[in-house]
Design an enzyme around this catalytic site. Structure first.
Site, PDB file in Angstrom:
ATOM      1  N   LYS A 254     -18.268  -9.261 -12.007  1.00  0.00           N
ATOM      2  CA  LYS A 254     -17.504  -9.100 -10.773  1.00  0.00           C
ATOM      3  C   LYS A 254     -18.498  -9.003  -9.625  1.00  0.00           C
ATOM      4  O   LYS A 254     -19.652  -8.603  -9.828  1.00  0.00           O
ATOM      5  CB  LYS A 254     -16.687  -7.798 -10.845  1.00  0.00           C
ATOM      6  CG  LYS A 254     -15.501  -7.757  -9.932  1.00  0.00           C
ATOM      7  CD  LYS A 254     -14.274  -8.389 -10.552  1.00  0.00           C
ATOM      8  CE  LYS A 254     -13.101  -8.352  -9.608  1.00  0.00           C
ATOM      9  NZ  LYS A 254     -11.885  -8.877 -10.228  1.00  0.00           N
TER      10      LYS A 254
ATOM     11  N   GLY B  27       8.476  -6.215  -7.290  1.00  0.00           N
ATOM     12  CA  GLY B  27       7.606  -7.134  -6.563  1.00  0.00           C
ATOM     13  C   GLY B  27       7.928  -8.585  -6.866  1.00  0.00           C
ATOM     14  O   GLY B  27       7.876  -9.012  -8.022  1.00  0.00           O
TER      15      GLY B  27
ATOM     16  N   GLY C  46       6.370 -11.374  -5.464  1.00  0.00           N
ATOM     17  CA  GLY C  46       5.321 -12.215  -4.876  1.00  0.00           C
ATOM     18  C   GLY C  46       5.069 -13.414  -5.762  1.00  0.00           C
ATOM     19  O   GLY C  46       5.980 -13.933  -6.422  1.00  0.00           O
TER      20      GLY C  46
ATOM     21  N   VAL D  34       3.509 -13.809  -8.660  1.00  0.00           N
ATOM     22  CA  VAL D  34       3.778 -13.629 -10.085  1.00  0.00           C
ATOM     23  C   VAL D  34       5.255 -13.275 -10.317  1.00  0.00           C
ATOM     24  O   VAL D  34       5.938 -13.902 -11.134  1.00  0.00           O
ATOM     25  CB  VAL D  34       2.864 -12.532 -10.694  1.00  0.00           C
ATOM     26  CG1 VAL D  34       3.220 -12.290 -12.158  1.00  0.00           C
ATOM     27  CG2 VAL D  34       1.397 -12.926 -10.567  1.00  0.00           C
TER      28      VAL D  34
HETATM   29  P1  NAD Z   1       1.560 -10.976  -4.203  1.00  0.00           P
HETATM   30  O1  NAD Z   1       0.870 -10.315  -3.078  1.00  0.00           O
HETATM   31  O2  NAD Z   1       1.928 -12.426  -4.091  1.00  0.00           O
HETATM   32  O3  NAD Z   1       2.914 -10.194  -4.548  1.00  0.00           O
HETATM   33  C1  NAD Z   1       3.082  -8.817  -4.479  1.00  0.00           C
HETATM   34  C2  NAD Z   1       4.525  -8.561  -4.041  1.00  0.00           C
HETATM   35  O4  NAD Z   1       4.782  -7.172  -4.148  1.00  0.00           O
HETATM   36  C3  NAD Z   1       4.813  -8.970  -2.608  1.00  0.00           C
HETATM   37  O5  NAD Z   1       5.998  -9.733  -2.544  1.00  0.00           O
HETATM   38  C4  NAD Z   1       4.968  -7.632  -1.891  1.00  0.00           C
HETATM   39  O6  NAD Z   1       5.873  -7.706  -0.787  1.00  0.00           O
HETATM   40  C5  NAD Z   1       5.488  -6.757  -3.007  1.00  0.00           C
HETATM   41  N1  NAD Z   1       5.299  -5.326  -2.823  1.00  0.00           N
HETATM   42  C6  NAD Z   1       4.258  -4.678  -2.249  1.00  0.00           C
HETATM   43  N2  NAD Z   1       4.439  -3.351  -2.289  1.00  0.00           N
HETATM   44  C7  NAD Z   1       5.621  -3.153  -2.924  1.00  0.00           C
HETATM   45  C8  NAD Z   1       6.352  -1.991  -3.297  1.00  0.00           C
HETATM   46  N3  NAD Z   1       5.928  -0.764  -2.995  1.00  0.00           N
HETATM   47  N4  NAD Z   1       7.515  -2.153  -3.959  1.00  0.00           N
HETATM   48  C9  NAD Z   1       7.977  -3.405  -4.258  1.00  0.00           C
HETATM   49  N5  NAD Z   1       7.323  -4.527  -3.927  1.00  0.00           N
HETATM   50  C10 NAD Z   1       6.162  -4.407  -3.267  1.00  0.00           C
HETATM   51  O7  NAD Z   1       0.652 -10.729  -5.484  1.00  0.00           O
HETATM   52  P2  NAD Z   1       0.703 -11.488  -6.894  1.00  0.00           P
HETATM   53  O8  NAD Z   1      -0.308 -12.563  -6.908  1.00  0.00           O
HETATM   54  O9  NAD Z   1       2.121 -11.804  -7.244  1.00  0.00           O
HETATM   55  O10 NAD Z   1       0.142 -10.344  -7.850  1.00  0.00           O
HETATM   56  C11 NAD Z   1       0.948  -9.247  -8.223  1.00  0.00           C
HETATM   57  C12 NAD Z   1       0.156  -8.320  -9.136  1.00  0.00           C
HETATM   58  O11 NAD Z   1      -0.287  -9.044 -10.282  1.00  0.00           O
HETATM   59  C13 NAD Z   1      -1.113  -7.732  -8.515  1.00  0.00           C
HETATM   60  O12 NAD Z   1      -1.339  -6.448  -9.065  1.00  0.00           O
HETATM   61  C14 NAD Z   1      -2.200  -8.680  -9.001  1.00  0.00           C
HETATM   62  O13 NAD Z   1      -3.467  -8.043  -9.011  1.00  0.00           O
HETATM   63  C15 NAD Z   1      -1.710  -8.970 -10.394  1.00  0.00           C
HETATM   64  N6  NAD Z   1      -2.206 -10.227 -10.964  1.00  0.00           N
HETATM   65  C16 NAD Z   1      -1.940 -11.409 -10.355  1.00  0.00           C
HETATM   66  C17 NAD Z   1      -2.402 -12.591 -10.916  1.00  0.00           C
HETATM   67  C18 NAD Z   1      -2.087 -13.919 -10.283  1.00  0.00           C
HETATM   68  O14 NAD Z   1      -2.271 -14.957 -10.944  1.00  0.00           O
HETATM   69  N7  NAD Z   1      -1.598 -13.973  -9.047  1.00  0.00           N
HETATM   70  C19 NAD Z   1      -3.154 -12.564 -12.112  1.00  0.00           C
HETATM   71  C20 NAD Z   1      -3.390 -11.332 -12.730  1.00  0.00           C
HETATM   72  C21 NAD Z   1      -2.917 -10.175 -12.142  1.00  0.00           C
END
Ligand code: NAD
Length: 357
Positions: free
Chosen positions: A80, A180, A182, A184
């Site tokens: 990292k 959430g 987002g 994922v």
């Molecule tokens: P993202 O930022 O696209 O989505 C996060 C979502 O959560 C957003 O829509 C946001 O509005 C919402 N949110 C924030 N605070 C909130 C709360 N208190 N209550 C409800 N919703 C809330 O992120 P992502 O890429 O979808 O990733 C989500 C999680 O998965 C993160 O922890 C990330 O580290 C993990 N992750 C993502 C990936 C990937 O491929 N994107 C891979 C491994 C792990």
């Protein structure tokens, strides 16, 4: 700050301190373990309060990457990088290019990628100085957005968890609470809808909830109510540390399985979840699809290959539950044992030509 002591505690191989006064770069690259392959892990840009905080974070995160890659069956080690900077003020071409030159100097021992506060755009600057970077744009031969593969892996982990808790891996009629929507969460929702699960959602963005309700008939609750939803599966897909002393007593689910990183506020919460009779799918096992995606990018990206590999998260999750039962340990400990066992065994066969036999 005793750097060698901190490295020794986590058994890190190498820590590289990088500074360029001309570009305003202060960065630390931590290589935890390269037994399985080159150390891959994202580059986080964060305004750390102190160099000690930055070092602690990069050591913790790089170690986590060794476990994630090992459990996913990838030939990657854990690494990292952190750049100590303000994301609003300090991001620029020179900063990322000089960081790329430091990565290049490691000659492939460390491969970087996007992380918190770094984007595909920033990776392109790094790519100007080194080929040891993943997550670049599809136009440059990269894999693009990893979240569809991550979401598919989480869905497969969920199927394995449902099998563990209910005896059949069908999600039809199962009630899932998704926190959430987002990158994922929204893709996960599509898989759940196709599998005929009944879904309740929350997000701090009401527009995302409205869309989920319109497109997939999801029920909506406010973000502070999601822990209280009576359901079969709680799927955290937003924040870390959502399994803590306040939330665990409120949970009314049989399974926790979601994409968010670092769901346990502290390791002991893994045990508390289990004591409540809840099956916990270790986060780094079920959300490894994103890492699988960049791994495939290194070999020449083919989305079908990434999805096929993410499909195996079902078997990996099943294996974690088997180890947990056999060794009478919580699932988060079982996942660590699975990862450590693979590093140890593969390390052994790499000794001499035939594993020192
Ligand atoms: P993202 O930022 O696209 O989505 C996060 C979502 O959560 C957003 O829509 C946001 O509005 C919402 N949110 C924030 N605070 C909130 C709360 N208190 N209550 C409800 N919703 C809330 O992120 P992502 O890429 O979808 O990733 C989500 C999680 O998965 C993160 O922890 C990330 O580290 C993990 N992750 C993502 C990936 C990937 O491929 N994107 C891979 C491994 C792990």
């Amino acid at each position: 700050m005793n750097v060698f002591q901190a490295m020794g505690e986590g058994s890190h191989e190498q820590v590289v301190f990088c500074e360029s006064k001309a570009a305003g770069l202060k960065a630390i690259i931590a290589i935890h373990d390269t037994t399985l392959g080159p150390a891959l892990g994202g580059c986080r840009l964060w305004p750390y309060k102190s160099e000690q905080d930055a070092l602690t974070d990069v050591l913790r995160l790089s170690r986590g990457m060794t476990y994630k890659a090992a459990a996913a069956g990838l030939n990657l080690g854990g690494g990292k990088a952190v750049i100590i900077a303000d994301p609003k003020r300090d991001k620029n071409e020179a900063l990322f290019r000089v960081f790329g030159r430091f990565v290049e100097s490691l000659n492939g021992r460390y491969i970087t990628a996007e992380d918190v506060n770094t984007s595909v755009h920033d990776m392109e600057y790094i790519f100007m100085e080194t080929k040891y970077v993943t997550g670049v744009a599809p136009a440059h031969g990269g894999s693009g957005d990893p979240s569809p593969v991550t979401a598919y892996g989480v869905f497969r982990g969920m199927q394995a968890s449902v099998k563990e808790a209910f005896g059949s891996d069908s999600l039809a009629g199962k009630k899932v609470a998704v926190q959430g929507l987002g990158n994922v969460g929204s893709h996960l929702l599509e898989h759940l809808a196709k599998a005929e699960a009944k879904v309740t959602v929350c997000d701090i963005d009401p527009e995302k909830c409205r869309r989920a309700s319109e497109e997939h008939g999801a029920e909506i609750v406010s973000p502070d109510k999601i822990y209280d939803v009576a359901c079969d599966i709680f799927a955290p897909c937003a924040l870390g540390a959502v399994l803590n002393d306040d939330t665990i007593p409120r949970l009314r689910c049989k399974i926790v399985c979601g994409g968010a990183n670092n769901q346990l506020a502290e390791e002991r919460h893994g045990r508390i979840v289990e004591e409540r009779g809840i099956v916990y799918a270790p986060d780094y096992v079920v959300n490894a699809g994103g890492l699988i995606n960049v791994y495939v990018e290194m070999e020449g990206y083919v989305r079908e290959r990434a999805l096929r590999m993410a499909q195996n998260i079902y078997e990996t999750t099943t294996n974690v539950y088997k180890i947990a039962k056999e060794e009478k340990v919580p699932t988060y400990v079982a996942a660590d044992r699975l990862a450590e066992g693979r590093v140890q065994r593969i390390g052994q066969i790499k000794k001499g030509f035939f594993g020192g036999i």
